[in-house]
Scaffold this active site. Structure first.
Site, PDB file in Angstrom:
ATOM      1  CE  LYS A 181      -3.366  -2.899  -0.112  1.00 43.10           C
ATOM      2  NZ  LYS A 181      -3.318  -3.946  -0.258  1.00 43.10           N
TER       3      LYS A 181
HETATM    4  C1  LIG Z   1      -8.942  -4.869  -2.027  1.00 45.70           C
HETATM    5  C2  LIG Z   1      -8.398  -5.098  -0.595  1.00 45.70           C
HETATM    6  N1  LIG Z   1      -8.716  -5.287   0.900  1.00 45.70           N
HETATM    7  C3  LIG Z   1      -8.591  -5.742   1.352  1.00 45.70           C
HETATM    8  C4  LIG Z   1      -7.175  -6.248   1.715  1.00 45.70           C
HETATM    9  C5  LIG Z   1      -6.478  -6.460   2.738  1.00 45.70           C
HETATM   10  O1  LIG Z   1      -5.638  -5.990   3.791  1.00 45.70           O
HETATM   11  P1  LIG Z   1      -4.184  -6.824   4.567  1.00 45.70           P
HETATM   12  O2  LIG Z   1      -3.198  -7.727   3.691  1.00 45.70           O
HETATM   13  O3  LIG Z   1      -3.700  -5.501   5.742  1.00 45.70           O
HETATM   14  O4  LIG Z   1      -5.108  -7.297   5.168  1.00 45.70           O
HETATM   15  C6  LIG Z   1      -6.548  -5.699   0.542  1.00 45.70           C
HETATM   16  C7  LIG Z   1      -4.338  -6.134   0.169  1.00 45.70           C
HETATM   17  O5  LIG Z   1      -4.056  -6.444   0.158  1.00 45.70           O
HETATM   18  C8  LIG Z   1      -6.872  -5.447  -0.309  1.00 45.70           C
HETATM   19  O6  LIG Z   1      -6.028  -5.294  -1.296  1.00 45.70           O
END
Ligand SMILES: Cc1ncc(COP(=O)(O)O)c(C=O)c1O
Length: 370
Positions: A181
């Site tokens: 991110k």
């Molecule tokens: C659209 C979206 N939602 C949620 C997540 C989940 O985030 P995390 O990797 O911090 O669990 C991601 C992760 O890439 C994502 O792309």
């Protein structure tokens, strides 16, 4: 290898972490509270609740919204987290298709899919491009019922729509701080909301079910963010504008210099300001194997490309919750999509190398396919 992603970490994060490690307060301290307050302020929200990652933020938010036993609509092109979080919160995910140009949940498909069973719609600001939040709310109201919206802004910190920041659109919005991110805490996530009761329920759920009076009122686990993560997050947040500005420069180069190739890029609503979290392209020819050859060829030349995203309609994990709606656009984008390196450490020279390599690899796969 020119890397697909690289966190913008420098001496500031190193020193912030060292400062925390020299204290006795590694969890539940001032820095997590400051990180929550700063993120809430930037996104115009009343409350920020920091948690261990973005997927947990989704699951805790859904649980607090009371989706247990109900249906949650999720777009079919994404990392599986929103659909898996619905399952973790005891709901049934229903997959709907994305828009052909913007690759975000399609308001027309939402209007066709929504029923009295629908408790929640997850609107993802995919790859940092804001979903059409207003249109979605109108589309969802077709049956006279008004499902709630959760904004999955996992990728969208620093983006805005009509001047309004991503992270401000859902009854709860979530952000991820995974290293792919725009800013990172290693792993980490945040729920953002203006609803004090919801905020309190999410806070309880992240901390063993403890309420603000110190009573265990529900049986829950531990999903807290550490002070170490928050220290990194605060240092990163101070650089957000600079990071996004560099990403925008790089994306503008890619768009200008690759626009004559047989590729589509992700469009955005006119009033969108995107953070360029990922730079996605979709090949106009071939299928998954051509796309995979293309990625392998670029990697062999020292440029790390990656598959763009996932078509949730084919995941065994979600098969028990079907039948889902037909999602051909999600399938198409997942099979032919790939991501280019984009991060604030890329030099102008490296950006030129990526452009040259993509051009060469396209020629190669086109001539192989003929
Ligand atoms: C659209 C979206 N939602 C949620 C997540 C989940 O985030 P995390 O990797 O911090 O669990 C991601 C992760 O890439 C994502 O792309």
């Amino acid at each position: 290898m020119i890397r697909l992603a690289f966190p913008a970490i420098d001496e500031r994060e190193v020193q912030s972490v060292a400062a925390v490690l020299n204290t006795a307060q590694l969890v539940s301290g001032r820095l997590v509270e400051r990180f929550e307050a700063e993120l809430a302020e930037r996104t115009g929200r009343k409350y920020g609740i920091a948690v261990s990652n973005g997927t947990t933020a989704l699951a805790l938010a859904m649980e607090a919204l009371g989706v247990y036993g109900k249906q949650v609509i999720v777009p079919a092109l994404t990392w599986p987290s929103p659909a898996h979080a619905a399952v973790l919160a005891g709901a049934r995910p229903l997959l709907v298709d994305i828009d052909e140009k913007e690759w975000n949940i399609d308001p027309k498909d939402v209007a066709a899919a929504v029923t009295d069973e629908t408790a929640l719609i997850v609107a993802i600001d995919q790859f940092g491009v804001p979903a059409r939040h207003e249109e979605l709310a109108q589309a969802a109201a077709v049956r006279g019922t008004t499902p709630l919206f959760l904004e999955d802004a996992a990728c969208a910190l620093g983006s805005a729509l009509g001047g309004r920041p991503c992270g401000s659109f859902g009854v709860v919005s979530i952000i991820s701080f995974h290293p792919r991110k725009v800013i990172t805490t290693g792993e980490g996530g945040m729920c953002l909301t203006d609803d004090g009761d919801l905020a309190e329920r999410i806070r309880q759920s992240r901390n063993h079910g403890l309420d603000h009076k110190g009573r265990f009122v529900v049986a829950r686990g531990n999903a807290r963010m550490t002070e170490i993560q928050a220290a990194i997050g605060l240092a990163q947040l101070a650089k957000l504008e600079k990071i996004v500005a560099r990403r925008r420069e790089i994306a503008a180069h890619y768009r200008a210099r690759l626009s004559d190739l047989p590729l589509s890029f992700q469009s955005a609503p006119d009033s969108a300001q995107r953070n360029e979290q990922s730079f996605g392209c979709v090949l106009h020819f071939g299928g998954e194997s051509t796309r995979n050859r293309f990625i392998a060829s670029a990697r062999s030349m020292g440029v790390e490309l990656g598959p763009l995203s996932h078509h949730l309609g084919v995941l065994p994990s979600l098969a028990p919750f079907g039948p889902h709606r037909p999602t051909p656009i999600s399938a198409h984008v997942a099979q032919r999509g790939f991501a280019l390196p984009i991060h604030s450490r890329l030099s102008d020279e490296e950006v030129e190398t990526v452009i040259r390599t993509v051009r060469r690899c396209i020629e190669e796969v086109v001539s192989d396919d003929n």
